[in-house]
Enzyme design. Structure first.
Site, short mmCIF file in Angstrom:
data_model
loop_
_atom_site.label_atom_id
_atom_site.label_comp_id
_atom_site.label_asym_id
_atom_site.label_seq_id
_atom_site.Cartn_x
_atom_site.Cartn_y
_atom_site.Cartn_z
N LYS A 261 0.86 -1.19 0.00
CA LYS A 261 0.00 0.00 0.00
C LYS A 261 0.89 1.23 0.00
CE LYS A 261 -3.09 2.72 3.03
NZ LYS A 261 -3.96 2.76 4.22
N LYS A 273 -9.98 13.10 8.04
CA LYS A 273 -9.48 12.74 9.37
C LYS A 273 -9.42 13.98 10.26
CE LYS A 273 -6.37 8.98 7.97
NZ LYS A 273 -6.97 7.91 8.77
N ARG A 347 -7.52 -0.39 1.16
CA ARG A 347 -8.06 -1.65 0.62
C ARG A 347 -8.49 -1.49 -0.83
NH1 ARG A 347 -12.40 -1.73 5.37
NH2 ARG A 347 -10.66 -0.60 6.32
N1 BES Z 1 -4.08 4.77 6.91
C1 BES Z 1 -5.19 4.52 7.75
C2 BES Z 1 -4.87 3.54 8.90
C3 BES Z 1 -3.85 3.99 9.89
C4 BES Z 1 -4.24 4.58 11.08
C5 BES Z 1 -2.51 3.77 9.69
C6 BES Z 1 -3.30 4.98 12.02
C7 BES Z 1 -1.57 4.15 10.62
C8 BES Z 1 -1.96 4.75 11.78
C9 BES Z 1 -6.34 3.93 6.94
O1 BES Z 1 -6.40 4.36 5.63
C10 BES Z 1 -7.60 4.35 7.59
O2 BES Z 1 -7.87 5.51 7.61
N2 BES Z 1 -8.34 3.38 8.13
C11 BES Z 1 -9.56 3.64 8.79
C12 BES Z 1 -10.58 2.67 8.29
C13 BES Z 1 -11.99 2.99 8.69
C14 BES Z 1 -12.45 4.26 8.00
C15 BES Z 1 -12.87 1.83 8.32
C16 BES Z 1 -9.32 3.46 10.28
O3 BES Z 1 -8.55 2.58 10.67
O4 BES Z 1 -9.89 4.22 11.04
ZN ZN Z 2 -4.65 4.95 4.76
MN MN Z 3 -7.48 6.15 5.41
#
Ligand code: BES
Ligand code: ZN
Ligand code: MN
Length: 495
Positions: A261, A273, A347
């Site tokens: 990724k 975010k 994903r």
């Molecule tokens: N890149 C993030 C996940 C992440 C979070 C990596 C903290 C490293 C540190 C990923 O793209 C993301 O935002 N995931 C979300 C998914 C949710 C929206 C279903 C998450 O984990 O909150």
């Molecule tokens: Zn991400």
């Molecule tokens: Mn994300």
């Protein structure tokens, strides 16, 4: 990057005006080579140890400055208890870390109280020291007060078998370079490292004999990678996929495939975010960075395997052209995806790259690495990466490689009950499965794009960056995965 610490191997010797590090056990017991080296200062060392209460306990150390009888500027006696080293890489890192930053000449004697370290262990000491010595200071233009660290430092490993140890170091050097390449990429800010620039850096692997193909937006559109392209459409930076190939194995043998990724920055998109900590999302390409580092390592040490590394590079931004919640995209596989949350973008990127690699290269296995979910950090903290797999053999090999490399992985479940969570009202699936089991439903999503190929997914959100500082890493980026997967390849696919 790599190169700031020069490594050499020689017989037991003390560097003039340099730092000498030696290992000692209980009752100040030294190995024979070390004892001979320290003989002129034996009495001094014994008195200093007694005065300081140093007993050679593991984790303790005795620091002697300008010890009479020796020509070294400093002698560091490191307690190792009665045992043999279980992790010489870690020991190399912690030992090197005891030398002051101002020291330019350092020597570590690769000998334990009850005998010499093997050539492999001696080489591991050096690997640990190189990993420890890394720092990312490209953007520091001002020196800190009293910061007179030398530009070039030299580490000599003392051993009775320098030629053998030097030879063993060959593959470690390739590993160290791979890890540092990955760390550099992860530490680099997103205004510098956007998809096109990332692709250019990956292309420098041509120097070590890796074939590199860059798929641009036109090529990705033609391939119908709409899940990946949808993530990048809100950014002025164009998306890229890079395919790296190393053919060191038998002609025609199925390649091992590694997929990363590479979200160069993840704002979350329209599902934006919160501000706090968002700067960390420059590291949302740690999976891709690992794949580049790994391909460098495999090629540099001329691994006897065929390997494919493929990375999906995008930037996830909110914009007038950005993807919306509720949008439905058709992935390269033909399966449709309803976007519930634009922050579940990794994903979507991996879906198309996994499908592409599976169908194009028909690999022996696919391992993907991704900073995929915050949920995996809730589950495992920053000590283990999450491992998900459709293949027990592959999973076992990864767990074993994790134990041996120290880059540990913990297997998590998959199953139809979880898979149901991502069924969609409007499309074949949706891109989030709710709060419960968030790392698992993300993995279920990926599994829908791997067909029958043996596959493992490593969620490295907790281990790829911001991980606790360790004996072998003082940097924000860890380079997690390079040593783990190199070990997997070396132990299970090259023999
Ligand atoms: N890149 C993030 C996940 C992440 C979070 C990596 C903290 C490293 C540190 C990923 O793209 C993301 O935002 N995931 C979300 C998914 C949710 C929206 C279903 C998450 O984990 O909150
Ligand atoms: Zn991400
Ligand atoms: Mn994300």
């Amino acid at each position: 990057m790599a190169g700031a610490l020069k490594i050499g191997f020689s017989s037991f010797s003390a560097p003039e005006n340099g730092v000498l590090a030696v290992f000692a056990g209980p009752d100040l017991k030294f190995g024979p080579g070390t004892r001979a080296l320290l003989a002129p200062a034996a009495d001094l060392i014994a008195r200093a140890a007694a005065a300081d209460g140093f007993k050679g306990k593991s984790g303790s150390a005795l620091d002697l400055i300008a010890p009479a009888g020796l020509k070294v500027s400093r002698l560091i006696v490191i307690g190792v208890g009665a045992d043999k080293p279980d992790d010489a890489v870690k020991l190399g890192g912690s030992t090197f870390g005891r030398a002051p930053a101002t020291a330019s000449e350092i020597a570590i004697m690769a000998e334990f109280p009850d005998g010499p370290l093997s050539p492999d262990q001696a080489a591991d000491l050096a690997l640990g020291a190189v990993l420890r010595s890394y720092s990312f200071d490209r953007y520091k233009t001002k020196k800190k007060d009293g910061d007179d660290a030398p530009k070039q430092r030299r580490l000599t490993i003392g051993t009775a078998v320098p030629d053998k140890a030097r030879k063993a170091y060959g593959s470690r050097e390739a590993i160290a370079e791979g890890v540092l390449i990955a760390r550099d990429l992860v530490n680099e800010p997103a205004n510098v490292l956007y998809p096109e620039e990332f692709a250019r850096r990956a292309a420098t692997l041509k120097k070590v004999g890796v074939q590199v193909d860059i798929l641009d937006k036109k090529a990705l559109t033609r391939l119908k990678m709409n899940a990946l392209l949808g993530v990048g459409q809100g950014s002025i930076r164009e998306s890229r996929v890079v395919v790296m190939r190393w053919n060191g194995g038998k002609k025609g043998a199925k390649p091992l495939a590694f997929i990363g990724k590479g979200v160069c920055f993840d704002t979350g998109g329209i599902s934006i975010k919160p501000a706090a900590g968002m700067e960390d999302m420059k590291g949302d390409m740690a999976g891709a960075a690992c794949v580049v580092g790994l391909m460098h390592t495999l090629a540099s040490r001329k691994a006897k395997v065929n390997a494919v590394g493929a990375i999906g590079l995008v930037e996830n931004m909110p914009d007038g052209n950005a993807q919306r919640p509720g949008d439905i995209v058709t992935s390269m596989s033909g399966q449709t995806i309803e976007i519930i949350n634009t922050d579940a973008e990794g994903r979507l990127v991996l879906a198309d790259v996994l499908w592409y690699v599976g169908k194009t290269y028909k690999p022996e296995f696919m391992v993907d690495l991704a900073t995929l979910t915050g949920a995996i950090i809730v589950s495992l903290g920053q000590e283990y990466a999450g491992l998900f797999s459709n293949n027990d053999k592959l999973a076992e090999r990864l767990v074993e490689a994790g134990k041996l490399s120290g880059e540990r992985v913990w297997r998590m479940p998959l199953g139809p009950e979880y898979d149901k969570q991502i069924d969609s009202k409007f499309a074949d699936m949706k891109n989030t499965g709710g709060r419960n089991g968030g790392a698992i439903t993300a993995a279920q999503f990926l599994q829908r794009f791997v067909d029958k190929t043996p596959w493992a997914h490593l969620d490295i959100a907790g281990t790829g960056m911001g991980s606790p500082q360790s004996d072998i890493n003082k940097s924000w980026a860890s380079g997690f995965g390079v040593r783990l997967l190199d070990r997997l390849v070396a132990d299970s696919y090259e023999k």
